[in-house]
Design an enzyme around this catalytic site. Structure first.
Site, PDB file in Angstrom:
ATOM      1  CG  ASP A  68      -0.660  -0.474   2.679  1.00 54.74           C
ATOM      2  OD1 ASP A  68       0.923  -0.653   2.655  1.00 54.74           O
ATOM      3  OD2 ASP A  68      -0.916  -1.644   3.602  1.00 54.74           O
ATOM      4  CG  ASP A 137      -9.538  -0.697  12.011  1.00 54.35           C
ATOM      5  OD1 ASP A 137      -8.146  -1.869  11.434  1.00 54.35           O
ATOM      6  OD2 ASP A 137      -9.683  -0.515  11.771  1.00 54.35           O
ATOM      7  CG  HIS A 139      -6.196  -2.588   8.735  1.00 56.48           C
ATOM      8  ND1 HIS A 139      -6.269  -1.101   9.992  1.00 56.48           N
ATOM      9  CD2 HIS A 139      -4.599  -2.399   9.077  1.00 56.48           C
ATOM     10  CE1 HIS A 139      -4.796  -0.321   9.750  1.00 56.48           C
ATOM     11  NE2 HIS A 139      -4.225  -1.600   9.334  1.00 56.48           N
ATOM     12  CD  GLU A 144      -9.127   1.026   7.917  1.00 63.38           C
ATOM     13  OE1 GLU A 144      -8.872   0.665   8.767  1.00 63.38           O
ATOM     14  OE2 GLU A 144      -8.102   2.187   8.118  1.00 63.38           O
TER      15      GLU A 144
HETATM   16  C1  F6R Z   1       1.157  -1.309   6.488  1.00 61.85           C
HETATM   17  C2  F6R Z   1      -0.087  -2.492   6.128  1.00 61.85           C
HETATM   18  C3  F6R Z   1      -1.061  -2.643   7.581  1.00 61.85           C
HETATM   19  C4  F6R Z   1      -0.388  -2.934   8.757  1.00 61.85           C
HETATM   20  C5  F6R Z   1      -0.897  -2.313   9.849  1.00 61.85           C
HETATM   21  C6  F6R Z   1      -0.099  -2.794  11.533  1.00 61.85           C
HETATM   22  O1  F6R Z   1       2.181  -1.959   4.680  1.00 61.85           O
HETATM   23  O2  F6R Z   1      -1.030  -2.701   4.974  1.00 61.85           O
HETATM   24  O3  F6R Z   1      -2.459  -3.153   7.148  1.00 61.85           O
HETATM   25  O4  F6R Z   1       0.362  -4.310   8.734  1.00 61.85           O
HETATM   26  O5  F6R Z   1      -1.135  -1.386  10.150  1.00 61.85           O
HETATM   27  O6  F6R Z   1       0.565  -1.519  11.383  1.00 61.85           O
HETATM   28  P1  F6R Z   1       1.849  -1.894  12.829  1.00 61.85           P
HETATM   29  O7  F6R Z   1       2.634  -3.450  11.974  1.00 61.85           O
HETATM   30  O8  F6R Z   1       2.580  -0.514  12.730  1.00 61.85           O
HETATM   31  O9  F6R Z   1       1.143  -2.549  14.003  1.00 61.85           O
END
Ligand code: F6R
Length: 261
Positions: A68, A137, A139, A144
């Site tokens: 992303d 959440d 995702h 989301e």
């Molecule tokens: C990042 C991504 C997100 C993260 C998620 C967890 O490329 O796609 O889905 O993997 O937000 O983030 P952290 O690892 O910072 O808790």
């Protein structure tokens, strides 16, 4: 789905690095799917450490695709996912920027960014192993809650919770972009192996919902239940609410050595 409960974040990183290296050894021109955020950083550090030690595989022919990208940051912004992946992993592994791809957030080309990224992924032959983190959440990438389980790369709006979670990378929540380009859940399902890593108690609820809850767009990471080859590596904190945690560990301990992850 194989869930492997592990004692701590370093064990998660060691095993995740083993999986990535295994793929690159079997296929030197492998396509790696990369996630950003805090969770994969110990894994990336482990891969870099082994590369520097000379015990890692050669990365000369590897190609990478990021999950992303933020929309609205100035080009080259240090928190853009393109810059983050270069800084945290690919530069140190000697993978040139030309072999590291991400969704293109250029403002004048946003309307076609999703389909162009899907085409690039297809042209590369798809992702061999996709590293994933999970949001508090539920995702997956930046899909989301409420995202279509069949979605492809497109622009999305972050929830307030995700912007608050990511404010630590920026000065404040206001500086976290509202929009992102993200691989869809359908895009992620096309990767040949999904490697979800989860560490810390803050992920326990989301992980339990993803692994043991119902398949639902309300928990986007539950889409993993549809994929034939998923490995979930979770430390004690993240695995805390898994009802079948002991059984997952028994299964892992009883695995024949030839089976691998
Ligand atoms: C990042 C991504 C997100 C993260 C998620 C967890 O490329 O796609 O889905 O993997 O937000 O983030 P952290 O690892 O910072 O808790």
């Amino acid at each position: 789905m194989e869930v492997v409960p592990l004692a701590g974040a370093q064990q998660v990183a060691t095993l995740a690095a083993d999986v990535v290296e295994g793929v690159v050894r079997r296929r030197p021109d492998a396509v790696l799917g990369l996630a950003t955020g805090s969770t994969p950083l110990p894994t990336y550090a482990e891969l870099i450490r082994r590369h520097r030690d000379g015990t890692g595989p050669g990365y000369g022919r590897v190609r990478c695709f990021n999950l992303d990208e933020y929309v609205g940051l100035p080009a080259g912004h240090p928190e853009s996912y393109r810059a983050t992946i270069a800084r945290e992993l690919t530069d140190a592994l000697g993978i040139p920027a030309s072999r590291v791809h991400g969704p293109d957030p250029s403002p004048d080309r946003l309307a076609t960014a999703g389909e162009r990224y899907e085409a690039a992924l297809q042209e590369a032959g798809g992702v061999d192993v996709q590293i994933l983190g999970i949001g508090t959440d539920g995702h997956l990438a930046f899909n989301e809650p409420g995202s279509s389980l069949a979605s492809l790369t497109r622009i999305k709006t972050l929830t307030e919770q995700t912007r608050e979670d990511n404010a630590r990378f920026f000065g404040s929540v206001e500086e976290v972009p509202q929009h992102v380009l993200t691989q869809g859940l359908g895009t992620i399902l096309r990767a040949r192996h999904l490697l979800l890593i989860a560490t810390g108690e803050g992920k326990a609820e989301a992980l339990a919902a993803a692994v043991e809850g119902p398949l639902s767009a309300s928990c986007p990471a539950s889409v993993l239940q549809l994929h034939p080859h998923v490995t979930v590596l979770a430390d004690d904190g993240a695995a805390k609410l898994l009802a079948r945690r002991d059984h997952y560990r028994e299964v892992y301990d009883a695995k024949p050595a030839w089976q691998g992850l």
